[in-house]
Design an enzyme around this catalytic site. Sequence first.
Site, PDB file in Angstrom:
ATOM      1  N   GLU A 268      43.301  29.961  41.821  1.00  0.00           N
ATOM      2  CA  GLU A 268      42.826  31.058  40.990  1.00  0.00           C
ATOM      3  C   GLU A 268      42.903  30.564  39.545  1.00  0.00           C
ATOM      4  OE1 GLU A 268      44.322  35.517  40.166  1.00  0.00           O
ATOM      5  OE2 GLU A 268      44.458  34.881  42.260  1.00  0.00           O
TER       6      GLU A 268
ATOM      7  N   ASP B   2      47.367  41.795  31.938  1.00  0.00           N
ATOM      8  CA  ASP B   2      48.322  40.696  32.055  1.00  0.00           C
ATOM      9  C   ASP B   2      49.595  40.956  31.268  1.00  0.00           C
ATOM     10  OD1 ASP B   2      46.684  39.001  33.668  1.00  0.00           O
ATOM     11  OD2 ASP B   2      45.443  38.645  31.908  1.00  0.00           O
TER      12      ASP B   2
ATOM     13  N   TYR C 265      42.725  41.705  47.006  1.00  0.00           N
ATOM     14  CA  TYR C 265      43.920  41.336  46.248  1.00  0.00           C
ATOM     15  C   TYR C 265      44.746  42.605  46.094  1.00  0.00           C
ATOM     16  CZ  TYR C 265      46.487  39.154  42.265  1.00  0.00           C
ATOM     17  OH  TYR C 265      47.436  38.636  41.426  1.00  0.00           O
TER      18      TYR C 265
END
Length: 263
Positions: free
Chosen positions: A49, A60, A175
């Site tokens: 990834e 993030d 995911y």
Amino acid sequence: MTRIDQKFAQLLAEGRKGFVAYVMAGDPDYATSLEIVKGLPGAGVDFIELGMPFTDPMADGPTIQLAGQRALEGGQTLQKTLDMVTEFRKGDDTTPIVMMGYYNPIYSRGVDRFLADAVAAGIDGLIVVDLPPEEDSELCIPAQAAGLNFIRLATPTTDDARLPVVLQNTSGFVYYVSITGITGAAAPQAVDVAPDVARIKAATDLPVMVGFGISTPEAAEAICSIADGCIVGSAIVKLIGEGKSPAEVLAVVAGLAAGAHRA
């Protein structure tokens, strides 16, 4: 079949779980980053990834935000990220590469141009965290038409009403974000994650990979025991930020991969 589909078919045939390693492209510089990326398959990584550095990475945590800043300060661009994949493919034509990031750099380049360049470079899938299913016509559907998987995130707050919308047009794998929050946060417990993984798997034939908060071989093994595989990012990126050599980083990655593959 994409390389992602082929890899999952191989893992299923071998009775193994998948291990995904995330690194930020260009962190701390292009040459070091490329050396690490080239070494990931040899360390046992099944899927790579590759983060696209962006100035405003909303999803993030601090570890990956700083990685993006280091990469940008080192001169990393979207073009250089594509170049990195092209260079990687000269020596490895089988390991799947998923580009993860935000829509702005893709939009700025132009969707059609980006998709053509991504396919030419050897990218297999995209994770674009700030494009919800309601915007599928922007990138998701064109990406799939170009032969790329479009991987979506499901979270603990994705309820039964929302889940079918999230799964619509998703391909490659799902995911599952194991915790509510940002990357690099608290470690997930397999016993807590298992019911949601089972709920997603009941709604799709796609593999379910679990990420966020996994930082040890033991945690990787535990999570892989209840999912189709796991994703580790911040724990790897943190080592790069500490200035560890590529060999040191890859040694830790090998331990994480071994943990995942023990499940």
